[in-house]
Scaffold this motif. Structure first.
Motif, PDB file in Angstrom:
ATOM      1  N   TYR A 278       9.057  -1.685   6.368  1.00  0.00           N
ATOM      2  CA  TYR A 278       8.472  -1.058   7.552  1.00  0.00           C
ATOM      3  C   TYR A 278       9.539  -0.803   8.602  1.00  0.00           C
ATOM      4  CZ  TYR A 278       5.631  -0.354  11.705  1.00  0.00           C
ATOM      5  OH  TYR A 278       5.068   0.163  12.855  1.00  0.00           O
ATOM      6  N   ASN A 279       9.595   0.440   9.095  1.00  0.00           N
ATOM      7  CA  ASN A 279      10.500   0.838  10.164  1.00  0.00           C
ATOM      8  C   ASN A 279       9.671   1.023  11.429  1.00  0.00           C
ATOM      9  OD1 ASN A 279      12.217   2.124  11.980  1.00  0.00           O
ATOM     10  ND2 ASN A 279      13.265   3.312  10.384  1.00  0.00           N
ATOM     11  N   SER A 280       9.857   0.103  12.373  1.00  0.00           N
ATOM     12  CA  SER A 280       9.037   0.150  13.584  1.00  0.00           C
ATOM     13  C   SER A 280       9.337   1.382  14.420  1.00  0.00           C
ATOM     14  CB  SER A 280       9.262  -1.116  14.424  1.00  0.00           C
ATOM     15  OG  SER A 280      10.636  -1.237  14.769  1.00  0.00           O
ATOM     16  N   ALA A 281      10.543   1.923  14.283  1.00  0.00           N
ATOM     17  CA  ALA A 281      10.903   3.102  15.084  1.00  0.00           C
ATOM     18  C   ALA A 281      10.102   4.323  14.664  1.00  0.00           C
ATOM     19  CB  ALA A 281      12.395   3.379  14.953  1.00  0.00           C
ATOM     20  N   THR A 282       9.818   4.429  13.358  1.00  0.00           N
ATOM     21  CA  THR A 282       9.068   5.593  12.856  1.00  0.00           C
ATOM     22  C   THR A 282       7.623   5.246  12.533  1.00  0.00           C
ATOM     23  OG1 THR A 282       9.722   5.135  10.576  1.00  0.00           O
ATOM     24  CG2 THR A 282      11.179   6.560  11.880  1.00  0.00           C
ATOM     25  N   ASP A 283       7.298   3.937  12.604  1.00  0.00           N
ATOM     26  CA  ASP A 283       5.966   3.444  12.242  1.00  0.00           C
ATOM     27  C   ASP A 283       5.610   3.847  10.815  1.00  0.00           C
ATOM     28  OD1 ASP A 283       3.657   2.026  12.695  1.00  0.00           O
ATOM     29  OD2 ASP A 283       2.538   3.780  13.400  1.00  0.00           O
ATOM     30  N   LYS A 284       6.631   3.810   9.936  1.00  0.00           N
ATOM     31  CA  LYS A 284       6.412   4.171   8.532  1.00  0.00           C
ATOM     32  C   LYS A 284       7.130   3.174   7.619  1.00  0.00           C
ATOM     33  CE  LYS A 284       6.128   9.177   9.316  1.00  0.00           C
ATOM     34  NZ  LYS A 284       6.744  10.495   8.975  1.00  0.00           N
ATOM     35  N   PHE A 285       6.664   3.091   6.369  1.00  0.00           N
ATOM     36  CA  PHE A 285       7.384   2.360   5.336  1.00  0.00           C
ATOM     37  C   PHE A 285       8.396   3.300   4.698  1.00  0.00           C
ATOM     38  CE2 PHE A 285       3.915  -0.572   5.836  1.00  0.00           C
ATOM     39  CZ  PHE A 285       4.484  -1.804   5.525  1.00  0.00           C
ATOM     40  N   GLU A 286       9.641   2.837   4.604  1.00  0.00           N
ATOM     41  CA  GLU A 286      10.718   3.692   4.128  1.00  0.00           C
ATOM     42  C   GLU A 286      11.509   3.004   3.024  1.00  0.00           C
ATOM     43  OE1 GLU A 286      13.012   4.437   7.604  1.00  0.00           O
ATOM     44  OE2 GLU A 286      11.515   5.752   8.538  1.00  0.00           O
ATOM     45  N   ASN A 287      12.247   3.825   2.252  1.00  0.00           N
ATOM     46  CA  ASN A 287      13.073   3.306   1.164  1.00  0.00           C
ATOM     47  C   ASN A 287      14.292   2.566   1.710  1.00  0.00           C
ATOM     48  OD1 ASN A 287      11.572   4.332  -1.040  1.00  0.00           O
ATOM     49  ND2 ASN A 287      12.353   6.387  -0.604  1.00  0.00           N
ATOM     50  N   ASP A 288      14.731   1.554   0.977  1.00  0.00           N
ATOM     51  CA  ASP A 288      15.939   0.813   1.323  1.00  0.00           C
ATOM     52  C   ASP A 288      16.436   0.125   0.064  1.00  0.00           C
ATOM     53  OD1 ASP A 288      18.032  -0.376   2.628  1.00  0.00           O
ATOM     54  OD2 ASP A 288      16.822  -1.298   4.196  1.00  0.00           O
ATOM     55  N   THR A 289      17.710  -0.281   0.070  1.00  0.00           N
ATOM     56  CA  THR A 289      18.262  -1.001  -1.081  1.00  0.00           C
ATOM     57  C   THR A 289      18.482  -2.476  -0.776  1.00  0.00           C
ATOM     58  OG1 THR A 289      20.518  -0.419  -0.406  1.00  0.00           O
ATOM     59  CG2 THR A 289      19.413   1.060  -1.964  1.00  0.00           C
ATOM     60  N   GLN A 290      18.075  -2.921   0.407  1.00  0.00           N
ATOM     61  CA  GLN A 290      18.275  -4.319   0.764  1.00  0.00           C
ATOM     62  C   GLN A 290      17.055  -5.183   0.481  1.00  0.00           C
ATOM     63  OE1 GLN A 290      20.954  -5.295   4.219  1.00  0.00           O
ATOM     64  NE2 GLN A 290      20.160  -3.324   4.929  1.00  0.00           N
ATOM     65  N   GLN A 291      15.942  -4.549   0.117  1.00  0.00           N
ATOM     66  CA  GLN A 291      14.748  -5.292  -0.252  1.00  0.00           C
ATOM     67  C   GLN A 291      14.362  -4.899  -1.675  1.00  0.00           C
ATOM     68  OE1 GLN A 291      14.659  -3.430   2.868  1.00  0.00           O
ATOM     69  NE2 GLN A 291      15.614  -5.276   3.720  1.00  0.00           N
ATOM     70  N   MET A 292      14.185  -5.892  -2.522  1.00  0.00           N
ATOM     71  CA  MET A 292      13.963  -5.595  -3.935  1.00  0.00           C
ATOM     72  C   MET A 292      13.131  -6.685  -4.579  1.00  0.00           C
ATOM     73  SD  MET A 292      17.896  -6.450  -4.912  1.00  0.00           S
ATOM     74  CE  MET A 292      18.383  -5.907  -3.279  1.00  0.00           C
ATOM     75  N   ALA A 293      12.577  -6.341  -5.741  1.00  0.00           N
ATOM     76  CA  ALA A 293      11.807  -7.296  -6.535  1.00  0.00           C
ATOM     77  C   ALA A 293      12.400  -7.377  -7.931  1.00  0.00           C
ATOM     78  CB  ALA A 293      10.341  -6.880  -6.603  1.00  0.00           C
ATOM     79  N   PHE A 294      12.368  -8.573  -8.502  1.00  0.00           N
ATOM     80  CA  PHE A 294      12.730  -8.794  -9.901  1.00  0.00           C
ATOM     81  C   PHE A 294      11.519  -9.445 -10.552  1.00  0.00           C
ATOM     82  CE2 PHE A 294      16.638  -8.822  -7.495  1.00  0.00           C
ATOM     83  CZ  PHE A 294      17.495  -8.031  -8.252  1.00  0.00           C
ATOM     84  N   VAL A 295      10.952  -8.767 -11.526  1.00  0.00           N
ATOM     85  CA  VAL A 295       9.666  -9.190 -12.085  1.00  0.00           C
ATOM     86  C   VAL A 295       9.853  -9.648 -13.525  1.00  0.00           C
ATOM     87  CG1 VAL A 295       7.308  -8.491 -12.629  1.00  0.00           C
ATOM     88  CG2 VAL A 295       8.443  -7.579 -10.582  1.00  0.00           C
ATOM     89  N   TYR A 296       9.246 -10.792 -13.838  1.00  0.00           N
ATOM     90  CA  TYR A 296       9.235 -11.326 -15.201  1.00  0.00           C
ATOM     91  C   TYR A 296       7.779 -11.390 -15.644  1.00  0.00           C
ATOM     92  CZ  TYR A 296      14.128 -12.440 -14.533  1.00  0.00           C
ATOM     93  OH  TYR A 296      15.483 -12.331 -14.315  1.00  0.00           O
ATOM     94  N   ASP A 297       7.461 -10.587 -16.660  1.00  0.00           N
ATOM     95  CA  ASP A 297       6.067 -10.420 -17.089  1.00  0.00           C
ATOM     96  C   ASP A 297       6.043 -10.410 -18.614  1.00  0.00           C
ATOM     97  OD1 ASP A 297       3.415  -9.866 -17.376  1.00  0.00           O
ATOM     98  OD2 ASP A 297       3.409  -8.061 -16.133  1.00  0.00           O
TER      99      ASP A 297
END
Length: 757
Positions: free
Chosen positions: A397-416
């Motif tokens: 979430y980017n509070s400046a634009t009030d939108k969810f935006e792409n980034d490379t600093q937040q990520m998920a690693f999923v084991y399923d």
């Protein structure tokens, strides 16, 4: 301990192998496991634990150890390895049972051990010493007794902030020696020692039903010009044929070895590992706990936060880590003379257990909770391929634009997979963020990782440390130890030149002492120059060295360099009053440890390694200075062993302490009594009023103390007394070998310490 939580009573299967000292302690222990829970998550975890093997499950019969790119396999079963480093000579045999039992309570299934060549073969050709703290076989047996596997890091170079990196000094005297290089002389000695150690520990190998599942050759090797040597290391491990995987850490690796990571954070290593080392699992041999030098600027450097440790460990397992080791889990103390250049007595005091073996909370419990979550979900982790290069980047979430935006600093690693599903959500940014994952908005703390189960319920948050009920505050308990006043005896520098070795020039210290003592006296008569009150004596010496200067037997002053390194340095001492020629010059060199950074062909030196100047005149040139230099190893107190009950009878002690204050080379003796105490307490000596030297209890050299300070804050003020050398409810002999002069002995005290809520 009884505030720690467990996700499930079946979690700690190796507990069945522990032989606790009483039925009551067993009952308490199992009650703790049954009533505890994970407060950070709301969901129940699976009831069956797989994917993590303990030694007691395979002990007694030969079993196999192998690996592929996903994990190590023990008896063909995949296993996460959660490990901690403990060094046997930094503790005492009476402490080992307690250390290993506590490791199991923390959820670890392995211990990582260096082998220290110089403690086992201090003199060339001697029978290997496995007595006391050097009892490697006993150390391994005690680890096995509680269900811990062993990684035996044979080296023989170990670094480890240990004197000369674990190498014996006598290697320097062998013609043609080139340490850690392709030198045939080095390889011959290295192969002999490594082969001998593997034979001595053979019965503890997995193929013989023992706990040793991994071994390491060499250590942190980075010199590309010696590729032939690295190849030879690979040939050596193949020749040894131990039927277990061999590791090489933090640098180059050979055929027949697994490359592993050392460092504070191995995320980048994980991304590159699969491409560089096909077919090898992700192993982290040293998650650094660091250490304390005799420099105040490093205060706290050896105490990484619980949040930092949990964050990097979870990021590692998120990417597919199969092995993790705390360096250290328990650091211990430098008894005797084993500390490397410029290293304090206590080692890695800020890790999971303090150097006096009291818990370091809240770090310890926060990481124990994490171990339980990893162990309980190990089957899920190992049921999928490594995910290092398969991150799912998340919207934030980017509070400046009030939108969810792409980034490379937040990520998920999923084991399923068939075993279940878990997800690691990571925020690499240094600020709090809100991320969108699986249709949920999740608030993430800066540089943190959380674990979610298959219902997206929280299992663990690296950034949220629960201190409730934890013993986080240190308390010193005065008055429980009865201590008599000190008596004193001073050495004479005239005695120091008796039975001395005479040479035309001053000799390098280790050539004379062979590192059997910190101390070497140099003595000569000076005819060539006059000392004015503006004069000085300058000496070409080495870093991590101290020099005390005496003229006509009178102490003039001392100088030191206590850097954690090696190299030449010129140090000088000013003269307090005019002195006419000729005069006697005595210099006492004090080694402050041999550097552990042994690079190829390195040769450590101590003492005087060049010229000595009186004023501007050099006095080591035989054409100018024609008087011989006399050399004598050891203090007189060392020779007499005045720190023992028998040796103390050889000198005349005085109770007139005031006459001995501020005099160098003075020994102080007292006795103390203490009642038996539990493992919730430690026994320490506070040496306020002393300066620098060694302290001894009941004849045991417990290492160097130094009340060096900056702005009134000592680097280390309290010094550990191991519980198994104490005579409980009886007299204990405490002797202080003071090098520089004590200002006030009345302020020194032996105390109990504990951790409180």
């Amino acid at each position: 301990k009884n505030t720690r939580d467990s996700a499930d009573p079946t979690m700690f299967q190796p507990v069945k192998a522990i032989k606790l000292h009483s039925m009551m302690s067993k009952i308490v222990y199992f009650v703790v496991l049954l009533i505890s829970s994970v407060p950070q998550g709301t969901s129940r975890q699976p009831q069956v634990t797989t994917g993590m093997v303990w030694y007691h499950e395979v002990s007694g019969s030969p079993y196999t150890v192998s690996y592929d790119e996903r994990s190590f396999l023990i008896n063909e079963q995949r296993s996460i390895i959660l490990s901690g480093s403990v060094h046997y000579p930094r503790s005492t045999p009476g402490m080992w049972d307690h250390i290993f039992e506590e490791m199991v309570l923390d959820g670890l299934n392995a211990v990582e051990i260096y082998v220290f060549w110089n403690i086992h073969e201090f003199k060339k050709g001697q029978e290997y010493d496995f007595s006391g703290p050097a009892n490697l076989p006993l150390f391994i047996e005690k680890a096995a007794k509680v269900g811990l596997f062993v990684n035996l890091r044979v080296g023989p170079y170990v670094c480890a902030e240990w004197n000369y990196g674990g190498l014996p000094v006598w290697l320097n005297s062998i013609p043609g020696m080139g340490l850690r290089s392709d030198s045939p002389v080095w390889k011959k000695e290295m192969e002999r020692f490594v082969t001998d150690i593997t034979k001595i520990t053979e019965k503890y190998l997995a193929c013989n039903g023992g706990p040793i599942i991994l071994a390491q050759i060499e250590n942190e090797y980075h010199w590309m010009q010696y590729m032939d040597y690295i190849s030879w290391c690979g040939e050596l491990v193949a020749k040894l044929d131990l039927n277990i995987p061999w590791l090489m850490c933090n640098g180059m690796s050979a055929n027949n070895t697994i490359n592993t990571c050392n460092g504070d954070n191995c995320q980048g290593y994980a991304h590159n590992h699969a491409r560089r080392f096909t077919g090898q699992p992700l192993a982290w041999t040293e998650d650094e706990g660091w250490f304390q030098e005799w420099v105040l600027s490093y205060r706290g450097w050896d105490d990484r936060t619980a949040e930092d440790m949990a964050n990097v460990i979870l990021a590692w397992f998120a990417r597919g880590g199969a092995h993790h080791n705390y360096y250290m889990w328990y650091g211990g103390n430098h008894m005797g003379r084993w500390a490397a250049s410029g290293i304090a007595n206590q080692y890695a005091n800020g890790v999971n257990m303090h150097s006096d073996l009291l818990p370091n909370e809240p770090k310890r419990t926060h990481l124990t909770r994490m171990h339980k979550v990893i162990a309980y979900n190990a089957a899920i982790l190992l049921g999928s391929k490594i995910q290092a290069n398969n991150p799912i980047y998340l919207l934030h979430y980017n509070s400046a634009t009030d939108k969810f935006e792409n980034d490379t600093q937040q990520m998920a690693f999923v084991y399923d997979n068939d075993a279940g599903r878990i997800a690691f959500i990571q925020n690499s940014a240094s600020v709090e963020v809100v991320v969108k994952y699986s249709s949920k908005n999740i608030t993430m703390q800066p540089t943190s990782v959380i674990i979610l189960d298959k219902t997206d319920s929280l299992l663990y948050d690296s950034a949220k440390v629960n201190c409730t009920g934890l013993r986080t505050k240190r308390q010193f308990i005065f008055g429980k130890v009865k201590m008599e006043p000190f008596v004193a005896w001073s050495e004479s520098t005239q005695e120091a030149i008796m039975s001395a070795v005479a040479k035309q020039h001053p000799m390098e210290q280790l050539l004379v002492t062979q590192d059997e003592t910190d101390y070497l006296f140099y003595h000569t008569m000076v005819f060539t120059t006059v000392l004015s009150n503006y004069s000085f004596v300058a000496m070409d010496s080495r870093k991590a060295n101290s020099l005390l200067v005496f003229v006509n037997g009178k102490f003039q002053g001392a100088v030191d360099n206590h850097d954690h390194t090696s190299g030449n340095i010129t140090m000088s001492v000013g003269i307090s009053a005019p002195i006419s020629k000729p005069f006697n010059l005595t210099i006492l060199s004090v080694s402050l440890g041999l550097d552990n950074g042994v690079y190829p062909n390195f040769k450590e030196m101590k003492g005087i390694v060049g010229n000595v100047y009186v004023g501007d005149t050099g006095i080591t040139d035989s054409s100018i200075h024609q008087t011989e230099w006399l050399h004598r190893s050891k203090l007189t107190g060392e020779i007499f062993k005045v720190y023992t009950h028998e040796g103390a009878q050889k000198v005349n002690w005085s109770s007139n302490i005031s006459s001995y204050l501020n005099f160098p080379l003075t020994w102080f003796k007292t006795t103390f009594t203490v009642a038996r105490y539990t493992t919730d307490y430690s026994l320490l000596v506070k040496l306020t009023g002393f300066n620098r030297g060694h302290y001894y209890v009941n004849g045991v050299d417990l290492g160097r103390y130094w009340l060096i300070d900056f702005e009134g804050k000592p680097v280390q003020e309290y010094y550990f007394i191991p519980p198994d050398i104490v005579n409980y409810n009886d007299l204990n002999l405490l002797v202080i070998g003071e090098e520089l002069g004590a200002s006030d002995t009345a302020r020194a005290v032996v105390v109990l310490s504990t951790m409180t809520i």
